[in-house]
Enzyme design. Structure first.
Site, short mmCIF file in Angstrom:
data_model
loop_
_atom_site.label_atom_id
_atom_site.label_comp_id
_atom_site.label_asym_id
_atom_site.label_seq_id
_atom_site.Cartn_x
_atom_site.Cartn_y
_atom_site.Cartn_z
N ASN A 8 0.87 -1.18 0.00
CA ASN A 8 0.00 0.00 0.00
C ASN A 8 0.91 1.23 0.00
OD1 ASN A 8 -1.85 2.01 0.40
ND2 ASN A 8 -2.27 1.50 2.54
N TRP A 9 0.99 1.85 -1.16
CA TRP A 9 1.90 3.02 -1.26
C TRP A 9 1.32 4.25 -0.57
CZ3 TRP A 9 3.49 3.03 -7.18
CH2 TRP A 9 4.32 1.93 -7.42
N HIS A 37 -9.71 1.26 4.45
CA HIS A 37 -8.46 1.42 5.21
C HIS A 37 -8.71 2.36 6.38
CE1 HIS A 37 -4.36 2.53 6.22
NE2 HIS A 37 -3.97 1.46 5.58
N GLY A 52 2.47 -0.95 4.43
CA GLY A 52 2.68 0.44 4.03
C GLY A 52 4.17 0.75 3.94
N GLY A 53 4.73 1.24 5.04
CA GLY A 53 6.11 1.74 5.06
C GLY A 53 7.12 0.80 4.43
C1 PEP Z 1 -1.07 0.00 5.86
O1 PEP Z 1 -0.91 1.02 5.20
O2 PEP Z 1 -2.08 -0.69 5.68
C2 PEP Z 1 -0.05 -0.37 6.85
C3 PEP Z 1 -0.19 -1.48 7.51
O3 PEP Z 1 1.00 0.51 7.01
P1 PEP Z 1 2.39 0.17 7.77
O4 PEP Z 1 2.90 -1.11 7.21
O5 PEP Z 1 3.27 1.35 7.45
O6 PEP Z 1 2.07 0.06 9.23
#
Ligand code: PEP
Length: 257
Positions: A10-11, A96, A236-237
């Site tokens: 998930n960018w 989300h 995400g990250g």
């Molecule tokens: C997300 O965007 O769904 C997520 C889980 O972000 P992160 O991995 O940065 O916690």
């Protein structure tokens, strides 16, 4: 039943079209041999058509991070399922926590979007999860089960479990560096699967993939993936750099739980 793992990037609101192109060009040769795992990339709307074009001859699934459940009309700023499909999207993130918290999406809207995505032939990755306060006050299961029930209420009876993906994302773990322990992830995801068997049926529950999301990284992915009911990750990250996303994909491919 063996469910195919999924590792999904998930960018969020990141990457220009040029950056998206560079990332995708670097990703494609690295996932060419990633058998047994679905690799998905959820891009901003602006880079979706370019990434879709680039992955056309590969097994990479490209998706959007949001859409609206109506098909056309006076909905300024929104895009529909058919518009996403027109530019090559195969999947879409629905509900989300950032959409719920920053943009006020409620359970009804999320449920209608999830049902519409399936009806249109897009694979929805439906996000559910509790806040820190809800967890600390013992309200985690009320929140999460309510979200799942509302989605399933809207979903036609004939829908197969393969057509839907859930992502259990404890909100306190998203983007914070705090991860649910592998046992907590299993506990929540196992209960969600049990609930799906209860509100729909065992076949649906056995077939549906349930991902974990919340600060998944190369150093915690193997322990989380090793849990019986965890079918992958929404990331995400750690998905923003191809190198770390590739490590997550490899861990999902190697997992045999
Ligand atoms: C997300 O965007 O769904 C997520 C889980 O972000 P992160 O991995 O940065 O916690």
């Amino acid at each position: 039943m063996a469910r195919k793992p999924m590792m999904a990037a998930n960018w969020k609101m990141n990457k220009t079209v040029r950056e998206a192109r560079e990332y995708t060009a670097a990703l494609l040769p690295r996932v060419a041999d990633a058998e047994g795992v679905d690799v998905a990339v959820f891009t901003p709307f602006t880079s979706l058509s370019e990434v879709a074009r680039m992955v056309e001859d590969s097994s990479v699934i490209v998706g959007a991070q949001n859409f609206y459940f109506e098909d056309s009309g006076a909905f300024t700023g929104e895009v529909s399922a058919s518009m996403l499909q027109d530019i090559g999207a195969k999947a879409v993130i629905v509900g989300h926590s950032e959409r719920r918290e920053v943009f006020g999406e409620d359970d009804e809207m999320v449920a209608r979007k999830a049902a519409r995505a399936v009806e249109a032939g897009l694979l929805p990755v439906v996000c559910i999860g509790e806040t820190k306060e809800e967890r600390d006050s013992g309200g985690m299961w009320d929140k999460v089960s309510g979200q799942v029930r509302r989605v399933m209420q809207e979903m036609d009876d004939g829908v197969d479990g393969e057509k839907v993906v859930f992502a259990y994302e404890p909100i306190w773990a998203i983007g914070t560096g705090d991860t649910a322990s592998p046992e907590d992830a299993q506990d929540a995801i196992g209960k969600i699967r049990g609930l799906l068997a209860e509100v729909r049926d065992q076949d649906f529950a056995d077939a549906v993939r349930i991902l974990y999301g919340g600060s998944m990284k190369p150093d915690n992915v193997a322990d989380i993936m090793a849990q019986e009911d965890v079918d992958g990750g929404l990331v995400g990250g750690a998905s923003l750099e191809v190198e770390s996303f590739e490590k997550l994909i490899s861990a999902a491919a190697e997992d045999d739980s």
